[in-house]
Design a protein around this motif. Structure first.
Motif, PDB file in Angstrom:
ATOM      1  N   ASN B 308      46.368  47.380  39.329  1.00  0.00           N
ATOM      2  CA  ASN B 308      45.127  46.326  39.493  1.00  0.00           C
ATOM      3  C   ASN B 308      44.084  46.920  39.785  1.00  0.00           C
ATOM      4  N   LEU B 309      44.710  48.505  39.952  1.00  0.00           N
ATOM      5  CA  LEU B 309      42.549  49.206  40.174  1.00  0.00           C
ATOM      6  C   LEU B 309      42.030  48.884  38.482  1.00  0.00           C
ATOM      7  N   ALA B 310      42.877  49.783  37.864  1.00  0.00           N
ATOM      8  CA  ALA B 310      42.185  49.301  35.861  1.00  0.00           C
ATOM      9  C   ALA B 310      41.939  47.873  35.542  1.00  0.00           C
ATOM     10  N   LEU B 311      42.734  47.302  36.438  1.00  0.00           N
ATOM     11  CA  LEU B 311      41.939  45.873  36.119  1.00  0.00           C
ATOM     12  C   LEU B 311      40.886  45.624  36.874  1.00  0.00           C
ATOM     13  N   GLY B 312      40.560  46.229  37.610  1.00  0.00           N
ATOM     14  CA  GLY B 312      39.430  45.931  38.403  1.00  0.00           C
ATOM     15  C   GLY B 312      38.136  46.992  37.909  1.00  0.00           C
ATOM     16  N   ASP B 313      38.472  47.622  37.709  1.00  0.00           N
ATOM     17  CA  ASP B 313      37.494  48.569  36.963  1.00  0.00           C
ATOM     18  C   ASP B 313      37.062  48.049  35.466  1.00  0.00           C
ATOM     19  N   PHE B 314      38.087  47.809  34.824  1.00  0.00           N
ATOM     20  CA  PHE B 314      37.349  46.976  33.793  1.00  0.00           C
ATOM     21  C   PHE B 314      36.616  45.663  34.106  1.00  0.00           C
ATOM     22  N   PHE B 315      37.133  44.508  34.538  1.00  0.00           N
ATOM     23  CA  PHE B 315      36.417  43.947  35.473  1.00  0.00           C
ATOM     24  C   PHE B 315      34.649  44.065  35.767  1.00  0.00           C
ATOM     25  N   ILE B 316      34.311  44.674  36.038  1.00  0.00           N
ATOM     26  CA  ILE B 316      33.117  45.574  36.711  1.00  0.00           C
ATOM     27  C   ILE B 316      33.017  46.144  35.658  1.00  0.00           C
ATOM     28  N   GLU B 317      33.098  47.250  34.915  1.00  0.00           N
ATOM     29  CA  GLU B 317      32.201  48.006  33.679  1.00  0.00           C
ATOM     30  C   GLU B 317      31.884  46.556  32.481  1.00  0.00           C
ATOM     31  N   ALA B 318      33.207  45.483  32.500  1.00  0.00           N
ATOM     32  CA  ALA B 318      33.102  44.059  32.175  1.00  0.00           C
ATOM     33  C   ALA B 318      31.492  43.363  31.727  1.00  0.00           C
ATOM     34  N   ALA B 319      31.226  43.599  33.332  1.00  0.00           N
ATOM     35  CA  ALA B 319      31.000  42.639  33.775  1.00  0.00           C
ATOM     36  C   ALA B 319      29.493  43.043  33.996  1.00  0.00           C
ATOM     37  N   ASP B 320      29.035  44.956  33.711  1.00  0.00           N
ATOM     38  CA  ASP B 320      28.327  45.308  33.934  1.00  0.00           C
ATOM     39  C   ASP B 320      27.783  45.047  32.662  1.00  0.00           C
ATOM     40  N   ALA B 321      28.279  44.836  30.936  1.00  0.00           N
ATOM     41  CA  ALA B 321      28.115  45.375  29.865  1.00  0.00           C
ATOM     42  C   ALA B 321      27.495  43.415  29.329  1.00  0.00           C
ATOM     43  N   HIS B 322      28.564  42.830  30.110  1.00  0.00           N
ATOM     44  CA  HIS B 322      28.110  41.768  30.064  1.00  0.00           C
ATOM     45  C   HIS B 322      27.335  41.028  30.585  1.00  0.00           C
ATOM     46  N   LEU B 323      27.170  40.708  31.872  1.00  0.00           N
ATOM     47  CA  LEU B 323      27.236  39.366  33.112  1.00  0.00           C
ATOM     48  C   LEU B 323      25.281  40.015  33.224  1.00  0.00           C
ATOM     49  N   ALA B 324      24.538  41.047  32.225  1.00  0.00           N
ATOM     50  CA  ALA B 324      23.375  41.195  33.041  1.00  0.00           C
ATOM     51  C   ALA B 324      22.478  40.131  32.611  1.00  0.00           C
ATOM     52  N   GLY B 325      21.326  40.016  33.811  1.00  0.00           N
ATOM     53  CA  GLY B 325      20.738  38.607  33.603  1.00  0.00           C
ATOM     54  C   GLY B 325      21.186  37.936  33.719  1.00  0.00           C
ATOM     55  N   CYS B 326      22.582  37.593  33.975  1.00  0.00           N
ATOM     56  CA  CYS B 326      22.908  36.344  34.143  1.00  0.00           C
ATOM     57  C   CYS B 326      22.914  35.861  35.850  1.00  0.00           C
ATOM     58  N   GLY B 327      22.687  36.119  36.811  1.00  0.00           N
ATOM     59  CA  GLY B 327      22.453  36.266  38.189  1.00  0.00           C
ATOM     60  C   GLY B 327      23.146  36.547  38.970  1.00  0.00           C
ATOM     61  N   PHE B 328      24.483  36.827  38.647  1.00  0.00           N
ATOM     62  CA  PHE B 328      25.363  37.748  39.440  1.00  0.00           C
ATOM     63  C   PHE B 328      25.563  39.191  40.236  1.00  0.00           C
ATOM     64  N   GLU B 329      26.078  39.550  41.414  1.00  0.00           N
ATOM     65  CA  GLU B 329      25.926  40.284  42.473  1.00  0.00           C
ATOM     66  C   GLU B 329      27.332  41.082  42.268  1.00  0.00           C
ATOM     67  N   LEU B 330      27.614  41.879  42.060  1.00  0.00           N
ATOM     68  CA  LEU B 330      28.855  42.383  42.075  1.00  0.00           C
ATOM     69  C   LEU B 330      29.135  42.581  43.937  1.00  0.00           C
ATOM     70  N   VAL B 331      30.056  41.617  45.030  1.00  0.00           N
ATOM     71  CA  VAL B 331      30.297  41.888  46.674  1.00  0.00           C
ATOM     72  C   VAL B 331      31.220  42.905  46.377  1.00  0.00           C
ATOM     73  N   THR B 332      31.708  43.279  45.591  1.00  0.00           N
ATOM     74  CA  THR B 332      33.615  44.232  45.867  1.00  0.00           C
ATOM     75  C   THR B 332      32.791  45.580  45.314  1.00  0.00           C
ATOM     76  N   PRO B 333      32.994  46.203  46.217  1.00  0.00           N
ATOM     77  CA  PRO B 333      33.152  47.677  46.195  1.00  0.00           C
ATOM     78  C   PRO B 333      33.384  48.726  44.635  1.00  0.00           C
TER      79      PRO B 333
END
Lengths: 397, 397
Positions: B308-333
């Motif tokens: 689940n840590l790896a899934l979280g890492d992958f989510f965050i990395e994918a969000a960084d890569a693909h959601l930039a400029g979409c208005g999302f803010e990562l709340v989770t550390p």
């Protein structure tokens, strides 16, 4: 009155208007089940209802069950179904948690309605948990518990007067099956301004309850006895509508909040009975109960009560006729209006006799050291069952 | 690190040692279920286990299920299974009732262990019910509640010192997914002689918990999130063995009595964790949980946590890569050691976005007004699922 015989029993069964209800229960072959006052038998509709809840609702709808399948409101919806059997108008009963949890909650809430009073009266001989919780609530609120024999409860209330905050008792004595006068004791409580909290575990589903008409303040109970809701099925709590605005209970959870999904840190109870909800309800057990309640849609509680009184009468008459000299003593009152839906016999060898009955496929239970309890669920017990038990009791002694 | 793509996800899935566990769950076709942190998915073994419990045990054995089928001890037996996932040796965990009921009970018991202290510290921003119950317990015992941000909890404990009776907090923030240091906060509490009560709702089944090693005093939680016990599945309570003799809880029922079938009117608690039992346990829900726990017999919690840590890492990395400029803010550390098993994004149009995700068959949830929560159950979530969500988030904004 002829001597009760197997033929009498069979004749009574042939004219029993509830006889067909037995087909609605999955009873094992060869078993006479007189312990439905402890754990009710399985209704045939329950397995499919629970399977649907698991496989189709939870399994397919996942988190959306709470909204799309209406599960958020199940405690109130099923609560109203139970309330109907209590003689309660809708919106005054909620299911969930256990009888104990509800009793703790409403004993505290009831006492807080009378903050200047110090006495908490508890039925002497009542169910053990009720004593434990009354002591716990008394300790928390600085009250004094007094254990009062039920025959003296009304006169004790008159004597102690405005010192009494709360009186709590079971409508039916769990050991002896004696039925107390809910209306009269509640009225005696109200005459001195006290609050009445009833335990209906051994009453709901067996008696024609009339909580609204009797002016009862609060009531709690379980659904696994005469309601046949299943092992550890949810408890219920009734609170008369006039109290809803003033209920100030210790167990306050987000399911009882005015705006549960606002997730604010200060508790503001919802209006109505919903404030007695606490945490997430045990839905699978609750939907088993929901399915079990279907059988009550097809009977009148008057007919249920009429039959269990007649079963009790027949038991007592057959015992008189066939068990004389066997060492049994009838503990339950003979008068129907003082009897719940069970007959209790005292015998010094109660445990040994019950084991012998079990060998005949007869299931009742024992409250040590000497009480044999036999409960009558009108929906699946026949007069022939009763005669079989009395015959077996004779052969066991 | 290459830009996370669907191909990356598929490669990670091919080497995922837990990938096969997904076949142990009945997930609907076409659904990506990232709300298992709210209500876990159905394990395939549950329907048959519950059916057996209903039809064969209850239906055939009737009242004897409590003895012959060992149901009286189910709360302790299943409690030990949950305890194993908590890092608790046997005999310290019991299941039943709800998280709320247990929390009320052990907050009171914990405070009674420190009768001369007046402060009850509660995590600011913790789950609403925890605040409501802390306030209720404080009122009953004459304590003062202080809401403390978790980052300040250890220093606050040091500052307030011996005035603190109890500190209570969730191991994982239910909104942000932030993981707190159970061991450090517990140690800080113990340094000043306070008692630590943890809420593990969002931790059990997702983290490698080590309650015994961490010296935790009490813990509570639910079993319907990462344990997949079913809707409203029973809560659990852990109490460290060293406290067992001193637990003095308000909810005292006959199931926790030293001699339950003696049915005496004075409460004498059983030795051990069993005293935290109250009334009759909701067995059907409990046996659904029992069956759901079977999947945990075949995995190590270390592997579950790693994934689940790896899934979280992958989510965050994918969000960084693909959601930039979409208005999302990562709340989770971002740091894995400060993250539970969920990722939360903030977006001003959270509700609208979640509705759009639902149209894609993606289920997460929203904590209004602006938080989108995505929970990762390692046993049935794939890296491809994560990528699908991130892609969908991009298309929804």
């Amino acid at each position: 009155m002829p001597t009760p015989s197997r033929e009498t029993a069979e004749r009574l069964d042939r004219t029993d208007p509830l006889a067909a209800m037995r087909t609605r229960f999955s009873l094992p072959e060869g078993v006479v089940y007189l312990d439905g006052n402890s754990l009710g038998a399985l209704s045939v509709g329950v397995p499919a209802a629970v399977r649907t809840a698991i496989v189709e609702n939870w399994g397919q709808h996942l988190i959306n069950v709470w909204t799309d399948d209406g599960w958020w409101d199940v405690p109130l919806r099923v609560g109203d179904r139970v309330g109907h059997l209590l003689g309660a108008r809708a919106g005054q009963t909620v299911v969930g948690d256990s009888t104990s949890v509800h009793l703790f909650n409403v004993l505290t809430a009831a006492a807080r309605l009378r903050p200047d009073r110090r006495l908490l009266l508890v039925e002497e001989g009542g169910f053990p948990t009720n004593h434990y919780l009354a002591a716990s609530v008394a300790r928390i609120l600085g009250l004094e518990v007094r254990r009062i024999p039920m025959p003296d409860m009304a006169s004790t209330l008159r004597r102690l007067g405005e010192r009494v905050a709360v009186v709590t008792a079971g409508a039916v004595d769990y050991r002896t099956g004696e039925l107390w006068d809910v209306r009269a004791v509640t009225a005696a409580a109200h005459d001195v301004g006290a609050v009445a909290v009833w335990d209906l575990c051994h009453a709901v589903g067996a008696l024609q309850l009339t909580l609204d008409a009797d002016g009862v303040d609060f009531a709690v109970g379980c659904s696994y006895k005469f309601l046949s809701g299943g092992p550890g099925a949810p408890g219920f709590v009734y609170a008369a509508r006039r109290h809803h605005g003033g209920i100030d209970q210790p167990l306050c959870g987000w399911h009882g909040h005015a705006e549960p999904f606002a997730m604010v840190p200060d508790y503001e109870p919802t209006t109505g009975i919903g404030r007695l909800r606490v945490g997430s309800p045990n839905i699978l057990s609750m939907l088993a109960l929901d399915a079990a309640l279907d059988v009550f849609d097809d009977v009148e509680m008057a007919a249920v009560r009429e039959k269990n009184l007649a079963l009790g009468d027949f038991f007592i008459e057959a015992a008189d006729a066939h068990l004389a000299g066997c060492g049994f003593e009838l503990v339950t009152p003979r008068r129907g209006d003082r009897r719940g839906s069970q007959v209790t016999l005292r015998h010094p060898e109660a445990e040994k006799i019950m084991r012998a009955l079990n060998q005949h496929g007869i299931i009742g239970d024992v409250r040590p050291p000497s009480l044999l309890r036999f409960g009558f669920n009108s929906l699946y017990i026949s007069y022939t069952d009763i005669f079989t038990v009395v015959e077996a009791l004779r052969s066991c002694t």
